[in-house]
Each structure stands twice: as C-alpha cells, then as structure tokens.
Design an enzyme around this catalytic site. Structure first.
Site, PDB file in Angstrom:
ATOM      1  N   LYS A   1       0.843  -1.196   0.000  1.00  0.00           N
ATOM      2  CA  LYS A   1       0.000   0.000   0.000  1.00  0.00           C
ATOM      3  C   LYS A   1       0.874   1.239   0.000  1.00  0.00           C
ATOM      4  CE  LYS A   1      -2.482   1.489   3.659  1.00  0.00           C
ATOM      5  NZ  LYS A   1      -3.604   1.674   4.608  1.00  0.00           N
TER       6      LYS A   1
ATOM      7  N   SER B   1      -3.539   2.978 -17.303  1.00  0.00           N
ATOM      8  CA  SER B   1      -2.616   2.645 -16.225  1.00  0.00           C
ATOM      9  C   SER B   1      -2.386   3.804 -15.269  1.00  0.00           C
ATOM     10  CB  SER B   1      -1.265   2.156 -16.746  1.00  0.00           C
ATOM     11  OG  SER B   1      -0.513   3.251 -17.246  1.00  0.00           O
TER      12      SER B   1
ATOM     13  N   TYR C   1      -3.365  -0.896 -13.735  1.00  0.00           N
ATOM     14  CA  TYR C   1      -2.076  -1.546 -13.494  1.00  0.00           C
ATOM     15  C   TYR C   1      -0.999  -0.478 -13.367  1.00  0.00           C
ATOM     16  CZ  TYR C   1      -1.507  -0.824 -18.535  1.00  0.00           C
ATOM     17  OH  TYR C   1      -1.434  -0.266 -19.783  1.00  0.00           O
TER      18      TYR C   1
END
Length: 135
Positions: free
Chosen positions: A26, A42, A75
């Site tokens: 995270k 992305s 992503y």
C-alpha cells in the site's frame, strides 16, 4: 508439467484448497502529479516508491481517491526513479485531478497456512510524494 498438481484421490476424499486475498502493498496518501488522457491506460508511479513496497511493473492495483471517493482498478507503470510521479493515464485521468490524494493497493493470494505472520509493505507519503513512514 512442473507446478501442476492433480488430486487423483476419490472425490469423497478430496479436500478443497482455499486461498485468501490479503493486502500485499500500500502506498498511502500519494499525491497525483499529472493526468494524461491520451495514454492507453494505467497509473504511473515513481519506480523508487514501487520498489519500496514490492509493487511490480504491470501489477494490478486498486486505487481509492481520497478527494472524490472514486475507486478504480488499473495496473502500475514504473515512472522515473526519484521523480515522485503519480500520473493518472487514459480513462483513469477522469477519476482524479492534480493534487488529489490516492491510496494505491495491491493484493496477494495466500493459502491459509501461509497467512500466519503475513505483513503487507506499507508506506505513507507527504504532499511531495516523499516517504514519511513505512513498515
């Protein structure tokens, strides 16, 4: 084939193997530094920040925008190391603006026997995308 396991025991004796998705990494309070609507998609992230939490290029991420409540999956793309870049690309550019704070998360699938002692890699950033704490 390597890595393939076929359980040949009778159906009444087979055991289900359960995996659980746990937080792997995270990046908390990342500040959006740019948005590029013309890119295919992305989220560009400073490569040094990705390394710090073990996030790989092209790894799927879940993002929460603290400014507007949007959540989206995309992503990760490695940005210039040390640049502090957090760039919304393509459609995700519509989900935030410069200065918004993001929580960027990735997850791992673990078997129940692998969970004991599991700890995600977490960093917290300041408004300049510099690490102020981590574990």
């Amino acid at each position: 084939m390597r890595g393939l396991y076929i359980d040949r025991s009778p159906p009444s004796q087979r055991r289900l193997s359960m995996t659980l998705q746990l937080l792997k990494s995270k990046i908390h309070r990342a500040t959006v530094t740019d948005a590029n609507i013309n890119y295919e998609g992305s989220l560009t992230i400073d490569h040094a920040l990705m390394d710090e939490v073990g996030l790989l290029p092209y790894e799927r991420v879940l993002c929460g925008n603290m400014g507007n409540g949007e959540r989206f999956e995309t992503y990760a793309i490695a940005g210039e190391r040390g640049s502090g870049s957090i760039i919304l690309n393509g459609a995700t550019a519509h989900l935030g603006k410069l200065g918004d704070r993001l929580t960027i998360m990735s997850f791992a699938q673990l078997k129940k026997n692998e969970i004991s002692g599991w700890k995600p890699k977490v960093i917290v950033l300041n408004e300049n995308n510099t690490i102020i704490s981590g574990r």
